[in-house]
Design an enzyme around this catalytic site. Sequence first.
Site, PDB file in Angstrom:
ATOM      1  N   LYS A  14       5.904   8.643  -7.899  1.00  0.00           N
ATOM      2  CA  LYS A  14       6.613   9.733  -7.197  1.00  0.00           C
ATOM      3  C   LYS A  14       8.114   9.406  -7.084  1.00  0.00           C
ATOM      4  O   LYS A  14       8.955  10.261  -7.344  1.00  0.00           O
ATOM      5  CB  LYS A  14       6.016   9.950  -5.799  1.00  0.00           C
ATOM      6  CG  LYS A  14       4.529  10.266  -5.803  1.00  0.00           C
ATOM      7  CD  LYS A  14       3.978  10.488  -4.410  1.00  0.00           C
ATOM      8  CE  LYS A  14       4.015   9.258  -3.509  1.00  0.00           C
ATOM      9  NZ  LYS A  14       3.168   8.118  -3.975  1.00  0.00           N
ATOM     10  N   ARG A  88       1.309  14.192   4.157  1.00  0.00           N
ATOM     11  CA  ARG A  88       0.355  13.145   3.843  1.00  0.00           C
ATOM     12  C   ARG A  88      -0.930  13.302   4.642  1.00  0.00           C
ATOM     13  O   ARG A  88      -1.869  12.537   4.460  1.00  0.00           O
ATOM     14  CB  ARG A  88       0.990  11.813   4.264  1.00  0.00           C
ATOM     15  CG  ARG A  88       1.207  10.824   3.181  1.00  0.00           C
ATOM     16  CD  ARG A  88       1.876   9.642   3.858  1.00  0.00           C
ATOM     17  NE  ARG A  88       1.903   8.494   3.016  1.00  0.00           N
ATOM     18  CZ  ARG A  88       2.879   8.209   2.160  1.00  0.00           C
ATOM     19  NH1 ARG A  88       3.899   9.004   2.014  1.00  0.00           N
ATOM     20  NH2 ARG A  88       2.822   7.111   1.451  1.00  0.00           N
ATOM     21  N   ARG A 123       6.249  -4.130  -8.632  1.00  0.00           N
ATOM     22  CA  ARG A 123       7.454  -3.333  -8.332  1.00  0.00           C
ATOM     23  C   ARG A 123       8.533  -4.188  -7.659  1.00  0.00           C
ATOM     24  O   ARG A 123       8.250  -5.003  -6.781  1.00  0.00           O
ATOM     25  CB  ARG A 123       7.100  -2.168  -7.404  1.00  0.00           C
ATOM     26  CG  ARG A 123       8.353  -1.419  -6.951  1.00  0.00           C
ATOM     27  CD  ARG A 123       8.052  -0.111  -6.298  1.00  0.00           C
ATOM     28  NE  ARG A 123       7.127  -0.204  -5.194  1.00  0.00           N
ATOM     29  CZ  ARG A 123       6.596   0.849  -4.581  1.00  0.00           C
ATOM     30  NH1 ARG A 123       6.898   2.065  -4.993  1.00  0.00           N
ATOM     31  NH2 ARG A 123       5.762   0.693  -3.585  1.00  0.00           N
ATOM     32  N   ARG A 157       8.876  -4.839  -1.675  1.00  0.00           N
ATOM     33  CA  ARG A 157       8.524  -4.200  -0.407  1.00  0.00           C
ATOM     34  C   ARG A 157       7.432  -5.003   0.295  1.00  0.00           C
ATOM     35  O   ARG A 157       6.517  -5.497  -0.357  1.00  0.00           O
ATOM     36  CB  ARG A 157       8.030  -2.762  -0.656  1.00  0.00           C
ATOM     37  CG  ARG A 157       9.151  -1.755  -0.622  1.00  0.00           C
ATOM     38  CD  ARG A 157       8.776  -0.378  -1.081  1.00  0.00           C
ATOM     39  NE  ARG A 157       7.554   0.190  -0.541  1.00  0.00           N
ATOM     40  CZ  ARG A 157       7.150   1.438  -0.788  1.00  0.00           C
ATOM     41  NH1 ARG A 157       7.885   2.228  -1.554  1.00  0.00           N
ATOM     42  NH2 ARG A 157       6.027   1.893  -0.290  1.00  0.00           N
ATOM     43  N   ARG A 168      -3.352   0.808   1.831  1.00  0.00           N
ATOM     44  CA  ARG A 168      -2.667   2.079   1.538  1.00  0.00           C
ATOM     45  C   ARG A 168      -3.524   2.981   0.658  1.00  0.00           C
ATOM     46  O   ARG A 168      -3.574   4.193   0.867  1.00  0.00           O
ATOM     47  CB  ARG A 168      -1.324   1.800   0.860  1.00  0.00           C
ATOM     48  CG  ARG A 168      -0.307   1.201   1.822  1.00  0.00           C
ATOM     49  CD  ARG A 168       0.802   0.460   1.094  1.00  0.00           C
ATOM     50  NE  ARG A 168       1.565   1.309   0.222  1.00  0.00           N
ATOM     51  CZ  ARG A 168       2.282   0.855  -0.808  1.00  0.00           C
ATOM     52  NH1 ARG A 168       2.321  -0.447  -1.094  1.00  0.00           N
ATOM     53  NH2 ARG A 168       2.965   1.692  -1.563  1.00  0.00           N
TER      54      ARG A 168
HETATM   55  P1  AP5 Z   1       7.039   4.357  -7.833  1.00  0.00           P
HETATM   56  O1  AP5 Z   1       7.764   5.444  -8.545  1.00  0.00           O
HETATM   57  O2  AP5 Z   1       7.830   3.504  -6.894  1.00  0.00           O
HETATM   58  O3  AP5 Z   1       5.691   4.927  -7.155  1.00  0.00           O
HETATM   59  P2  AP5 Z   1       5.471   5.809  -5.873  1.00  0.00           P
HETATM   60  O4  AP5 Z   1       4.435   6.812  -6.186  1.00  0.00           O
HETATM   61  O5  AP5 Z   1       6.791   6.307  -5.362  1.00  0.00           O
HETATM   62  O6  AP5 Z   1       4.854   4.722  -4.917  1.00  0.00           O
HETATM   63  P3  AP5 Z   1       5.106   4.381  -3.394  1.00  0.00           P
HETATM   64  O7  AP5 Z   1       4.497   3.027  -3.161  1.00  0.00           O
HETATM   65  O8  AP5 Z   1       6.577   4.493  -3.040  1.00  0.00           O
HETATM   66  O9  AP5 Z   1       4.300   5.486  -2.688  1.00  0.00           O
HETATM   67  P4  AP5 Z   1       3.822   5.472  -1.256  1.00  0.00           P
HETATM   68  O10 AP5 Z   1       3.393   6.887  -1.092  1.00  0.00           O
HETATM   69  O11 AP5 Z   1       2.843   4.403  -0.960  1.00  0.00           O
HETATM   70  O12 AP5 Z   1       5.130   5.040  -0.421  1.00  0.00           O
HETATM   71  P5  AP5 Z   1       6.216   5.829   0.436  1.00  0.00           P
HETATM   72  O13 AP5 Z   1       7.513   5.175   0.210  1.00  0.00           O
HETATM   73  O14 AP5 Z   1       6.107   7.292   0.291  1.00  0.00           O
HETATM   74  O15 AP5 Z   1       6.372   3.427  -8.955  1.00  0.00           O
HETATM   75  C1  AP5 Z   1       5.637   2.272  -8.595  1.00  0.00           C
HETATM   76  C2  AP5 Z   1       5.832   1.180  -9.667  1.00  0.00           C
HETATM   77  O16 AP5 Z   1       5.268   1.648 -10.890  1.00  0.00           O
HETATM   78  C3  AP5 Z   1       7.317   0.854  -9.970  1.00  0.00           C
HETATM   79  O17 AP5 Z   1       7.460  -0.517 -10.187  1.00  0.00           O
HETATM   80  C4  AP5 Z   1       7.614   1.643 -11.256  1.00  0.00           C
HETATM   81  O18 AP5 Z   1       8.618   1.035 -12.042  1.00  0.00           O
HETATM   82  C5  AP5 Z   1       6.247   1.636 -11.932  1.00  0.00           C
HETATM   83  N1  AP5 Z   1       6.022   2.831 -12.747  1.00  0.00           N
HETATM   84  C6  AP5 Z   1       6.384   4.111 -12.462  1.00  0.00           C
HETATM   85  N2  AP5 Z   1       5.997   4.931 -13.473  1.00  0.00           N
HETATM   86  C7  AP5 Z   1       5.354   4.139 -14.380  1.00  0.00           C
HETATM   87  C8  AP5 Z   1       4.710   4.411 -15.641  1.00  0.00           C
HETATM   88  N3  AP5 Z   1       4.668   5.633 -16.161  1.00  0.00           N
HETATM   89  N4  AP5 Z   1       4.137   3.372 -16.297  1.00  0.00           N
HETATM   90  C9  AP5 Z   1       4.183   2.101 -15.772  1.00  0.00           C
HETATM   91  N5  AP5 Z   1       4.784   1.778 -14.602  1.00  0.00           N
HETATM   92  C10 AP5 Z   1       5.356   2.801 -13.919  1.00  0.00           C
HETATM   93  O19 AP5 Z   1       5.686   5.510   1.933  1.00  0.00           O
HETATM   94  C11 AP5 Z   1       5.729   4.193   2.419  1.00  0.00           C
HETATM   95  C12 AP5 Z   1       5.180   4.151   3.832  1.00  0.00           C
HETATM   96  O20 AP5 Z   1       5.980   4.982   4.685  1.00  0.00           O
HETATM   97  C13 AP5 Z   1       3.755   4.667   4.030  1.00  0.00           C
HETATM   98  O21 AP5 Z   1       2.779   3.687   3.753  1.00  0.00           O
HETATM   99  C14 AP5 Z   1       3.783   5.045   5.519  1.00  0.00           C
HETATM  100  O22 AP5 Z   1       3.720   3.899   6.331  1.00  0.00           O
HETATM  101  C15 AP5 Z   1       5.178   5.632   5.676  1.00  0.00           C
HETATM  102  N6  AP5 Z   1       5.205   7.069   5.431  1.00  0.00           N
HETATM  103  C16 AP5 Z   1       5.944   7.712   4.488  1.00  0.00           C
HETATM  104  N7  AP5 Z   1       5.728   9.034   4.528  1.00  0.00           N
HETATM  105  C17 AP5 Z   1       4.823   9.236   5.527  1.00  0.00           C
HETATM  106  C18 AP5 Z   1       4.188  10.386   6.017  1.00  0.00           C
HETATM  107  N8  AP5 Z   1       4.439  11.601   5.488  1.00  0.00           N
HETATM  108  N9  AP5 Z   1       3.298  10.244   7.024  1.00  0.00           N
HETATM  109  C19 AP5 Z   1       3.037   9.042   7.554  1.00  0.00           C
HETATM  110  N10 AP5 Z   1       3.605   7.903   7.121  1.00  0.00           N
HETATM  111  C20 AP5 Z   1       4.489   8.002   6.112  1.00  0.00           C
END
Ligand code: AP5
Length: 210
Positions: A14, A88, A123, A157, A168
């Site tokens: 994402k 979410r 990552r 992270r 997660r």
């Molecule tokens: P990346 O693009 O970073 O993946 P992502 O889907 O963004 O993963 P996240 O871990 O950021 O998602 P998340 O939903 O857990 O975290 P968020 O920050 O929203 O890619 C991941 C890796 O894969 C990278 O190394 C990249 O290079 C690699 N990659 C990408 N594409 C690839 C491909 N095609 N092939 C191979 N490799 C590839 O949330 C974090 C925390 O915040 C949550 O756990 C929660 O505590 C809190 N939070 C955030 N939003 C809310 C909410 N709405 N409600 C409650 N808590 C929330």
Amino acid sequence: MKVWILMGPPGAGKGTQGDLLQERLHVRKLSTGDILRKHIQLKTPLGLQVQSLMAEGHYVSDEIVMQLVAEELKEIQGQDVLLDGVPRTVVQADALQAMGVSIAKVIYLAVDAAALVHRLTGRRLCPSCKRIYHVDTNPPRQMGYCDHCVAVELIQREDDQEVRIRTRLSLYEQETSPVLDYYRAKGMCQDVMAEGEVEDIYSRVAAIFL
Ligand code: AP5
């Protein structure tokens, strides 16, 4: 204002795709994870409140998250917006609807579960410009350092430890999969196969915007 939602499990890409869409299609990315991490980095009262919760891979409360979203949306009025990481929970999806937000499309990045742990454990991030790397699939030119920021070391992270990744992923299944079902039932969701080259995935996602 048109609002798009990018959904997918942790590690689906994402952030990677959201950054490309923001850069190339000038849609404004609103990532709740990024906003919360900024609060932690700045040690704001909110950052101190959510730090350990997020490090363990748990969700922040619906009230806190939706308050942040409402504030951000007010600030960026008039622009097209891409929501990354929100809603979410079904409560958050309902809150978004109650705010009168008009959703253009929900894009679901589909990735096989087996690939997600490898993506997340490898990552690395630049703490300054926030660029996303991977030690195997998208390494920086000099291992451990950002390609774009002089002498800035990449970080991992806290929630990218394997045990926290498992937390997660199971939270995603329990709390966030029902949100996908919610949008599917409304006929608003489009699936994108999100494995393979980042640019190929980008072409598939961007086609939905055009
Ligand atoms: P990346 O693009 O970073 O993946 P992502 O889907 O963004 O993963 P996240 O871990 O950021 O998602 P998340 O939903 O857990 O975290 P968020 O920050 O929203 O890619 C991941 C890796 O894969 C990278 O190394 C990249 O290079 C690699 N990659 C990408 N594409 C690839 C491909 N095609 N092939 C191979 N490799 C590839 O949330 C974090 C925390 O915040 C949550 O756990 C929660 O505590 C809190 N939070 C955030 N939003 C809310 C909410 N709405 N409600 C409650 N808590 C929330």
